[in-house]
Structure formats: structure tokens, C-alpha cells
Enzyme design. Structure first.
Site, PDB file in Angstrom:
ATOM      1  N   GLN A  80       0.792  -1.164   0.082  1.00 38.46           N
ATOM      2  CA  GLN A  80       0.012  -0.023   0.071  1.00 38.46           C
ATOM      3  C   GLN A  80       0.754   1.173  -0.086  1.00 38.46           C
ATOM      4  OE1 GLN A  80      -2.269  -1.340   3.421  1.00 38.46           O
ATOM      5  NE2 GLN A  80      -4.092  -1.144   2.484  1.00 38.46           N
ATOM      6  N   ILE A  82       3.262   4.057  -1.631  1.00 37.10           N
ATOM      7  CA  ILE A  82       3.409   4.829  -2.971  1.00 37.10           C
ATOM      8  C   ILE A  82       4.778   5.067  -3.273  1.00 37.10           C
ATOM      9  CG2 ILE A  82       1.084   5.410  -2.629  1.00 37.10           C
ATOM     10  CD1 ILE A  82       2.028   8.337  -1.916  1.00 37.10           C
ATOM     11  N   HIS A 100      -2.101   1.199  -4.059  1.00 32.51           N
ATOM     12  CA  HIS A 100      -2.412   2.921  -4.026  1.00 32.51           C
ATOM     13  C   HIS A 100      -1.542   3.557  -5.276  1.00 32.51           C
ATOM     14  CE1 HIS A 100      -3.870   2.420   0.287  1.00 32.51           C
ATOM     15  NE2 HIS A 100      -4.585   1.956  -0.508  1.00 32.51           N
ATOM     16  N   CYS A 136      -5.195  19.075 -23.359  1.00 30.06           N
ATOM     17  CA  CYS A 136      -6.255  19.922 -22.932  1.00 30.06           C
ATOM     18  C   CYS A 136      -5.968  21.088 -21.903  1.00 30.06           C
ATOM     19  CB  CYS A 136      -7.420  18.922 -22.419  1.00 30.06           C
ATOM     20  SG  CYS A 136      -6.896  18.208 -20.981  1.00 30.06           S
ATOM     21  N   THR A 174       3.528  -3.776   9.340  1.00 27.65           N
ATOM     22  CA  THR A 174       2.192  -3.399   9.035  1.00 27.65           C
ATOM     23  C   THR A 174       1.196  -3.323  10.211  1.00 27.65           C
ATOM     24  OG1 THR A 174       0.128  -3.496   7.474  1.00 27.65           O
ATOM     25  CG2 THR A 174       1.537  -5.640   8.271  1.00 27.65           C
TER      26      THR A 174
END
Length: 244
Positions: A80, A82, A100, A136, A174
Site C-alpha cells: 500500500q 506509494i 495505491h 487539454c 504493518t
């Protein structure tokens, strides 16, 4: 995992508790997609702090994953985090499920056009600016899962096969509080061996064939590698990872 990158939720020292300088309406707004579209600079500033390979390097535990892969016995790493340090350590992206998201790709938050991670890094890390789409004009961000976005489909595509076919699941560093990843140890078959390497006992690790190694993750994986004669290879991978 043991890392010098601050945890998001650690009371007092976590990133959420140290975002006052951004004057956020609430701490989690830094990962809110709508807020990013209105004010991208808090996340841009944070990205300069945590972009993989810029300020931080893999730990011994990240290199342990890489070593398992090189030994041909790693099926998958589910994380999890990043910070992308598993990939920096040399884990094959095919063996990674970054639940994630990660910083290795980017896209426009408006039209979805893909952009290179290098361009995104150049804007955020080198220039301290929010990258914009050349199609854009919308804001571009790394492939990090923000609030309001769904998890990558890779999780659901792989997890059922992985929990059914693995013969050992190792859970490291964890609190096992954030679903669905926290459920993985409970999804494996009842005869699957499970090992928890952690500072404290968490989850449902009380089966007869469970192993709990209490303590620091780096120290524990070094001990495991020493027991099977892999310590020198582990140190070599760590040395390489630190020089990247």
C-alpha cells in the site's frame, strides 16, 4: 516497512500531522482529486519530498523482496506504500501490485491523456510546478490513487490466483488496518504457512503453522538470509540499491 519516509498516519510524526504549512482544509485533502484540481501545490510540494529515488533509497527489506525474485521464489509483492522503493530495489514490476499507485507513470486528471513520469517529475521535483496536459491544459499527476479514484484493477485481477496458489505468505511492517490488502493473510488457504515480521503482533496470526518474528524488519530479514546463506547476496543488492 522500515523506512525513513514518514508514515502518513503515525500520531505526532506522520505526514498527516505535519502538513500545517499547506493550510489544508483537512489533512487528507492533499490526496483528494477535487482539491488537487483546485490547488495542486500541496501535493507538488509533497512529491518533491517522497518521489522515489530522489531523497530516499530502498531498505534492506525492499532488497529482500528483490532477492526472493532473483531466487525464483517470489510470486508477488502487495504494497500500500506509494514510495515505489520495491521497484527501485529491483523487484520486477510484473511481481508488484502497488495498490495505491506509483510514480512511474502519469496522466491528465481531465482528459486522461498519458504523460511520461520524467516530464511529471521535471515539473514537480525540478521546477516545483504543477504539470499540465499538452492536449487539454488540465492538471497532470502521477499514477497515485487519490481519494475519489478506484484502486488499480491489477489487485482484483491477481489476488484471487495468488492467495490460492501461494505456499507461504510473509507479512511485514504493518498495522493490518487498511482493507482490502489487510485481508490477504486471511484469504490464503488454511494449510498455507504464514509469517509475520513486525514490531507487534497484529491480525489473526494465531494458527498452528504461523510464525511471528517480533522486531525490526531489516534485522529479521538479515537473520533469515543468514540462516540460508544469502546474507552476502542481500548486502550486494542493498549496496546496488543505495547507489541508484
Amino acid at each position: 516497512l522500515p523506512s525513513i519516509i514518514k508514515k502518513f498516519r503515525t500520531p505526532g510524526s506522520g505526514l498527516y500531522d505535519n502538513l500545517h504549512k499547506f493550510d489544508l482544509p483537512y489533512a487528507e485533502a492533499i490526496f483528494d482529486l477535487d482539491f488537487y484540481r483546485q490547488n495542486p501545490m500541496p501535493f507538488v510540494t509533497l512529491s518533491k519530498e517522497i518521489w522515489p529515488g530522489v531523497k530516499y533509497r530502498p531498505t534492506l527489506t525492499h532488497c529482500f523482496f528483490s532477492l526472493l525474485g532473483k531466487k525464483g521464489i517470489l510470486q508477488r509483492v502487495y504494497t500500500q506504500n506509494i514510495d515505489g522503493l520495491e521497484a527501485v530495489a529491483g523487484v520486477d514490476p510484473d511481481q508488484l501490485v502497488e495498490c495505491h499507485g506509483h510514480f512511474r507513470s502519469a496522466s491528465c486528471t481531465n482528459c486522461g491523456m498519458e504523460h511520461t513520469a520524467d516530464d511529471c517529475k521535471s515539473s514537480m521535483v525540478d521546477k516545483g510546478e504543477a504539470p499540465t496536459c499538452n492536449i487539454c491544459g488540465g492538471l497532470v499527476k502521477p499514477s497515485i490513487v487519490f481519494f475519489g479514484e478506484v484502486m488499480p484493477s491489477r489487485f482484483s485481477e491477481l489476488v484471487h490466483f495468488d492467495v490460492a496458489s501461494c505456499d507461504l505468505v510473509i507479512t511485514l511492517g504493518t498495522s493490518l488496518l487498511v482493507a482490502p490488502v489487510s485481508n490477504i493473510p486471511d484469504w490464503v488457504k488454511s494449510n498455507t504457512h504464514r509469517m509475520l515480521i513486525n514490531r507487534e503482533l497484529v491480525g489473526s496470526f494465531h494458527r498452528a503453522n504461523d510464525v511471528f518474528l517480533e522486531g525490526d524488519c531489516d534485522e529479521s530479514v538479515r537473520e533469515l538470509c543468514s540462516m540460508v546463506g544469502w546474507e552476502e547476496e542481500l548486502d550486494q543488492l542493498y549496496s546496488i540499491a543505495q547507489s541508484k
